[in-house]
Design an enzyme around this catalytic site. Sequence first.
Site, PDB file in Angstrom:
ATOM      1  N   TRP A 162      48.046  39.992  45.570  1.00  0.00           N
ATOM      2  CA  TRP A 162      48.306  41.776  45.338  1.00  0.00           C
ATOM      3  C   TRP A 162      47.405  42.613  46.618  1.00  0.00           C
ATOM      4  CZ3 TRP A 162      52.336  39.270  46.081  1.00  0.00           C
ATOM      5  CH2 TRP A 162      52.836  37.958  44.993  1.00  0.00           C
ATOM      6  N   ASP A 163      46.135  41.963  45.950  1.00  0.00           N
ATOM      7  CA  ASP A 163      45.099  43.354  46.177  1.00  0.00           C
ATOM      8  C   ASP A 163      45.184  43.193  47.951  1.00  0.00           C
ATOM      9  OD1 ASP A 163      43.903  45.196  44.905  1.00  0.00           O
ATOM     10  OD2 ASP A 163      42.494  43.540  43.655  1.00  0.00           O
ATOM     11  N   CYS A 164      45.316  41.725  48.112  1.00  0.00           N
ATOM     12  CA  CYS A 164      45.226  41.341  50.112  1.00  0.00           C
ATOM     13  C   CYS A 164      46.268  42.381  50.691  1.00  0.00           C
ATOM     14  CB  CYS A 164      44.978  40.680  50.479  1.00  0.00           C
ATOM     15  SG  CYS A 164      43.790  39.694  49.397  1.00  0.00           S
ATOM     16  N   GLY A 167      46.843  45.990  50.860  1.00  0.00           N
ATOM     17  CA  GLY A 167      45.330  46.532  51.932  1.00  0.00           C
ATOM     18  C   GLY A 167      45.699  46.868  52.833  1.00  0.00           C
TER      19      GLY A 167
END
Length: 402
Positions: A162-164, A167
């Site tokens: 989810w972070d990737c 971003g």
Amino acid sequence: MGILAGLRVVEVSAFVAAPSAGLALAQMGAEVIRIDDIRGGLDYRRWPVTEDNTSLFWQGLNKSKRSVAIDIRRPEGRELARSIICASGEDAGILLTNFPPKGWLDYDSLREARQDLIQLTVMGNRHGDSAVDYTVNPALGVPMFTGPEDHVGPVNSVLPAWDCITGQMAVSGLLAAERHRSRTGEGQHIKLALEDVAMATMGTLGFIAEAELGFDRERSGNYLYGAFGRDFVSADGVQFMLVGLTPKQWRGLCSATELETKMEQLAHARGLDFSREGDRYEARKEIAALIQPWAASRKIGEIDAAFSAQNVCWGRYQSTQEMVLNDPACSAENPLFVHREQAGIGEMLMPGSPLEFTGLDRKDVTGAPGLGEHTDQVLSELLQLSSGEIGRLHDQKLVSSG
């Protein structure tokens, strides 16, 4: 020169989502200026680290950026940072952050200095509370269908998916807002919540609809859900993943393994149609039982040749170190990578942007800056401060150049 040459973005961030967005913009040619705390930020020593505690994580996420080190705990430092964020320039006035949009990062307050400011704030959830992949995933149910089929209890993912994704969505949001501003002159405050990105993705991929229909996704271990795919081991002990997702992939798999007749017989016996991927999933264990002896009786070289002849979709398992040592895709043979010197570490294999633009050469990859490496340069260029004024800021320990 990258495709975003001339665009200036100021980044105030830590960890993955926001820095990865800044990295993507920098690798497309934007000037990305990090405002770093003079002591180093929250992730400045984030693992993995070298023996002397230099963060490979921080270095990896901040390539091709510039760093200005300011004591942002002091009011004077925050005002200096605000001046950099709101500095003049038609393609400037863009802030990327994952810190709370209040105090010196309050959008309305910043807009008093620059009306057309674009600010994108990455948040944990839509309320502004803290969240990371390891806390979002449990709420989604993902750990409950990850792992071996017979496992009881949650299995966490080690990849911050989810972070990737967040971003990259931040990149889309900033560029969309910049396009809108170029047409209307209007700025934007874009809010992007990690939890919302995860929820939206779960909905897009059918997980939410599946649950609404009363089904909980089952654990399928190393099987590919919804079609056929599983890991096998060759006669010489090489483990590999084999996939038959599309009709073409399935036909290639059957032809390469010389199992067409047996697969047809299995489908008939089960009353299934293996031209449909879902039917292949229903019979996944019986299909795997037919392939396993074929794989176990052949060395990986023979398997490779058979698969290559039929364009089979497959891949060997290897450790990350094996990939770095042996895989041409993770080497300077791949135009994605170059060897560059990274201060404090030495020569490293560095990836650039995966995007290839036909009208432009790939932008050269540069390492991450030292903490505050560009402080004096940015203060002089953006704020037009004299060497004497910059010297006084150093004397006051308000800024540092590393």
